[in-house]
Design a protein around this motif. Structure first.
Motif, PDB file in Angstrom:
ATOM      1  N   ASP A  33       0.837  -1.202   0.000  1.00 58.79           N
ATOM      2  CA  ASP A  33       0.000   0.000   0.000  1.00 58.79           C
ATOM      3  C   ASP A  33       0.874   1.255   0.000  1.00 58.79           C
ATOM      4  OD1 ASP A  33      -2.304  -1.551   0.024  1.00 58.79           O
ATOM      5  OD2 ASP A  33      -2.660  -1.298   2.184  1.00 58.79           O
ATOM      6  N   HIS A  34       1.931   1.227   0.784  1.00 63.81           N
ATOM      7  CA  HIS A  34       2.879   2.353   0.839  1.00 63.81           C
ATOM      8  C   HIS A  34       3.527   2.568  -0.538  1.00 63.81           C
ATOM      9  CE1 HIS A  34       6.051   4.995   2.305  1.00 63.81           C
ATOM     10  NE2 HIS A  34       6.909   4.224   1.667  1.00 63.81           N
ATOM     11  N   LEU A  35       3.929   1.474  -1.176  1.00 65.57           N
ATOM     12  CA  LEU A  35       4.544   1.581  -2.500  1.00 65.57           C
ATOM     13  C   LEU A  35       3.567   2.188  -3.505  1.00 65.57           C
ATOM     14  CD1 LEU A  35       6.362  -1.879  -2.755  1.00 65.57           C
ATOM     15  CD2 LEU A  35       7.438   0.363  -2.399  1.00 65.57           C
ATOM     16  N   ARG A  36       2.336   1.668  -3.529  1.00 69.08           N
ATOM     17  CA  ARG A  36       1.318   2.169  -4.468  1.00 69.08           C
ATOM     18  C   ARG A  36       1.066   3.664  -4.255  1.00 69.08           C
ATOM     19  NH1 ARG A  36      -0.510  -2.984  -3.988  1.00 69.08           N
ATOM     20  NH2 ARG A  36      -1.808  -2.661  -2.167  1.00 69.08           N
ATOM     21  N   ALA A  37       1.034   4.085  -3.000  1.00 72.71           N
ATOM     22  CA  ALA A  37       0.805   5.504  -2.702  1.00 72.71           C
ATOM     23  C   ALA A  37       1.928   6.372  -3.269  1.00 72.71           C
ATOM     24  CB  ALA A  37       0.677   5.708  -1.188  1.00 72.71           C
ATOM     25  N   ARG A  38       3.085   5.795  -3.423  1.00 72.83           N
ATOM     26  CA  ARG A  38       4.233   6.527  -3.983  1.00 72.83           C
ATOM     27  C   ARG A  38       4.388   6.295  -5.481  1.00 72.83           C
ATOM     28  NH1 ARG A  38       9.282   6.124  -0.252  1.00 72.83           N
ATOM     29  NH2 ARG A  38       9.973   7.525  -1.871  1.00 72.83           N
ATOM     30  N   GLY A  39       3.482   5.512  -6.057  1.00 76.51           N
ATOM     31  CA  GLY A  39       3.530   5.261  -7.493  1.00 76.51           C
ATOM     32  C   GLY A  39       4.616   4.285  -7.915  1.00 76.51           C
ATOM     33  N   ILE A  40       4.981   3.375  -7.011  1.00 79.19           N
ATOM     34  CA  ILE A  40       6.044   2.406  -7.277  1.00 79.19           C
ATOM     35  C   ILE A  40       5.441   1.006  -7.267  1.00 79.19           C
ATOM     36  CG2 ILE A  40       8.227   1.459  -6.442  1.00 79.19           C
ATOM     37  CD1 ILE A  40       8.643   4.294  -5.142  1.00 79.19           C
ATOM     38  N   SER A  41       5.725   0.243  -8.308  1.00 81.69           N
ATOM     39  CA  SER A  41       5.179  -1.113  -8.379  1.00 81.69           C
ATOM     40  C   SER A  41       5.948  -2.057  -7.462  1.00 81.69           C
ATOM     41  CB  SER A  41       5.237  -1.639  -9.818  1.00 81.69           C
ATOM     42  OG  SER A  41       6.576  -1.895 -10.188  1.00 81.69           O
ATOM     43  N   VAL A  42       5.283  -3.117  -7.077  1.00 84.80           N
ATOM     44  CA  VAL A  42       5.915  -4.138  -6.244  1.00 84.80           C
ATOM     45  C   VAL A  42       7.095  -4.756  -6.989  1.00 84.80           C
ATOM     46  CG1 VAL A  42       5.571  -6.394  -5.137  1.00 84.80           C
ATOM     47  CG2 VAL A  42       3.824  -4.615  -4.934  1.00 84.80           C
ATOM     48  N   SER A  43       6.953  -4.981  -8.295  1.00 83.70           N
ATOM     49  CA  SER A  43       8.043  -5.585  -9.070  1.00 83.70           C
ATOM     50  C   SER A  43       9.262  -4.673  -9.115  1.00 83.70           C
ATOM     51  CB  SER A  43       7.571  -5.949 -10.476  1.00 83.70           C
ATOM     52  OG  SER A  43       7.099  -4.813 -11.166  1.00 83.70           O
ATOM     53  N   THR A  44       9.047  -3.375  -9.257  1.00 83.04           N
ATOM     54  CA  THR A  44      10.170  -2.421  -9.225  1.00 83.04           C
ATOM     55  C   THR A  44      10.866  -2.494  -7.877  1.00 83.04           C
ATOM     56  OG1 THR A  44       9.188  -0.931 -10.843  1.00 83.04           O
ATOM     57  CG2 THR A  44      10.763   0.035  -9.303  1.00 83.04           C
ATOM     58  N   TRP A  45      10.077  -2.470  -6.817  1.00 86.61           N
ATOM     59  CA  TRP A  45      10.628  -2.548  -5.457  1.00 86.61           C
ATOM     60  C   TRP A  45      11.453  -3.821  -5.266  1.00 86.61           C
ATOM     61  CZ3 TRP A  45      12.553  -1.443  -1.031  1.00 86.61           C
ATOM     62  CH2 TRP A  45      12.493  -2.340   0.042  1.00 86.61           C
ATOM     63  N   ARG A  46      10.879  -4.965  -5.624  1.00 85.25           N
ATOM     64  CA  ARG A  46      11.572  -6.238  -5.400  1.00 85.25           C
ATOM     65  C   ARG A  46      12.917  -6.295  -6.114  1.00 85.25           C
ATOM     66  NH1 ARG A  46       7.308 -11.118  -6.156  1.00 85.25           N
ATOM     67  NH2 ARG A  46       5.941 -10.601  -4.438  1.00 85.25           N
ATOM     68  N   LEU A  47      12.924  -5.896  -7.380  1.00 82.81           N
ATOM     69  CA  LEU A  47      14.180  -6.019  -8.133  1.00 82.81           C
ATOM     70  C   LEU A  47      15.205  -4.985  -7.687  1.00 82.81           C
ATOM     71  CD1 LEU A  47      13.227  -7.144 -11.728  1.00 82.81           C
ATOM     72  CD2 LEU A  47      13.742  -8.481  -9.700  1.00 82.81           C
ATOM     73  N   LEU A  48      14.779  -3.764  -7.408  1.00 81.29           N
ATOM     74  CA  LEU A  48      15.737  -2.763  -6.931  1.00 81.29           C
ATOM     75  C   LEU A  48      16.272  -3.131  -5.547  1.00 81.29           C
ATOM     76  CD1 LEU A  48      14.216   0.637  -8.123  1.00 81.29           C
ATOM     77  CD2 LEU A  48      16.090  -0.681  -9.145  1.00 81.29           C
ATOM     78  N   ALA A  49      15.400  -3.641  -4.676  1.00 83.16           N
ATOM     79  CA  ALA A  49      15.859  -4.067  -3.345  1.00 83.16           C
ATOM     80  C   ALA A  49      16.848  -5.218  -3.467  1.00 83.16           C
ATOM     81  CB  ALA A  49      14.662  -4.470  -2.477  1.00 83.16           C
ATOM     82  N   THR A  50      16.572  -6.137  -4.380  1.00 84.15           N
ATOM     83  CA  THR A  50      17.483  -7.256  -4.606  1.00 84.15           C
ATOM     84  C   THR A  50      18.831  -6.760  -5.104  1.00 84.15           C
ATOM     85  OG1 THR A  50      15.652  -8.754  -5.067  1.00 84.15           O
ATOM     86  CG2 THR A  50      17.810  -9.420  -5.886  1.00 84.15           C
ATOM     87  N   LEU A  51      18.820  -5.853  -6.058  1.00 84.73           N
ATOM     88  CA  LEU A  51      20.072  -5.305  -6.583  1.00 84.73           C
ATOM     89  C   LEU A  51      20.814  -4.462  -5.552  1.00 84.73           C
ATOM     90  CD1 LEU A  51      19.009  -4.375 -10.210  1.00 84.73           C
ATOM     91  CD2 LEU A  51      20.730  -6.070  -9.541  1.00 84.73           C
ATOM     92  N   SER A  52      20.093  -3.884  -4.617  1.00 89.32           N
ATOM     93  CA  SER A  52      20.761  -3.081  -3.587  1.00 89.32           C
ATOM     94  C   SER A  52      21.626  -3.955  -2.688  1.00 89.32           C
ATOM     95  CB  SER A  52      19.742  -2.303  -2.755  1.00 89.32           C
ATOM     96  OG  SER A  52      19.094  -3.135  -1.819  1.00 89.32           O
ATOM     97  N   ASP A  53      21.288  -5.234  -2.600  1.00 91.18           N
ATOM     98  CA  ASP A  53      22.064  -6.177  -1.791  1.00 91.18           C
ATOM     99  C   ASP A  53      23.203  -6.823  -2.579  1.00 91.18           C
ATOM    100  OD1 ASP A  53      20.669  -5.857   0.557  1.00 91.18           O
ATOM    101  OD2 ASP A  53      19.419  -7.624   0.282  1.00 91.18           O
ATOM    102  N   GLY A  54      23.066  -6.912  -3.881  1.00 87.30           N
ATOM    103  CA  GLY A  54      24.069  -7.622  -4.664  1.00 87.30           C
ATOM    104  C   GLY A  54      24.072  -7.149  -6.096  1.00 87.30           C
ATOM    105  N   ASP A  55      24.615  -5.981  -6.328  1.00 89.12           N
ATOM    106  CA  ASP A  55      24.633  -5.395  -7.656  1.00 89.12           C
ATOM    107  C   ASP A  55      25.410  -6.273  -8.625  1.00 89.12           C
ATOM    108  OD1 ASP A  55      23.803  -3.404  -9.324  1.00 89.12           O
ATOM    109  OD2 ASP A  55      25.369  -1.989  -8.763  1.00 89.12           O
TER     110      ASP A  55
END
Length: 160
Positions: free
Chosen positions: A42-64
């Motif tokens: 819900d927080h992501l949607r309110a900011r206009g960010i998709s769950v898929s964008t979040w998941r992949l960027l969060a994953t890359l933030s741990d292991g670029d």
């Protein structure tokens, strides 16, 4: 607490032999994930960010510098879906692909500075959300819970 008919699925329901679902591990894991993730989604949607964008960027933030296969496995998507998400993120300037110098058929995905700025802000929000959700648990309980879940995941992946 969610209700099933007149019976609650919660801490008291686990003691009841009448409710299979109240003590069925896959359901309990899915239900907990749905409740916890839904709040943050819900927080992501309110900011206009998709769950898929979040998941992949969060994953890359741990292991670029990950392959599409690695991102698919960790991001919980299949490879074709992951490729489509990466295409969108690349068009938005949040990630970039780089060919492997030794094997031109292989590419790695890297987060860009713009992607890093977006995910760093979201990581703070995710950590704050986790802290709110787990506030009633002791640090020891959280260490145990996460250890048990990581062990379960590892064993299941080993069996796959």
């Amino acid at each position: 607490m969610p209700k099933t008919g007149s019976k609650s699925i919660g801490k008291d329901a686990a003691t009841s032999d009448a409710l299979f679902i109240a003590d069925y591990l896959p359901y309990l894991l899915a239900h907990a994930s749905h409740l916890i993730s839904g709040q943050f989604h819900d927080h992501l949607r309110a900011r206009g960010i998709s769950v898929s964008t979040w998941r992949l960027l969060a994953t890359l933030s741990d292991g670029d510098g990950m392959t599409v296969g690695e991102l698919a496995r960790i991001g919980l998507y299949n490879q074709p879906t992951t490729t489509k998400i990466i295409d969108r993120l690349e068009e938005a300037g949040l990630v970039e692909r780089r060919q492997d110098e030794k094997d031109r058929r292989k590419a790695f995905v890297f987060i860009t500075a713009e992607g890093r700025a977006m995910v760093d802000d979201l990581l703070g929000a995710a950590k704050a959300h986790e802290a709110r959700v787990t506030a009633s648990y002791t640090p020891e309980e959280m260490v145990t819970l996460k250890r048990v879940l990581r062990t379960l995941i590892s064993r299941l992946e080993d069996d796959a």
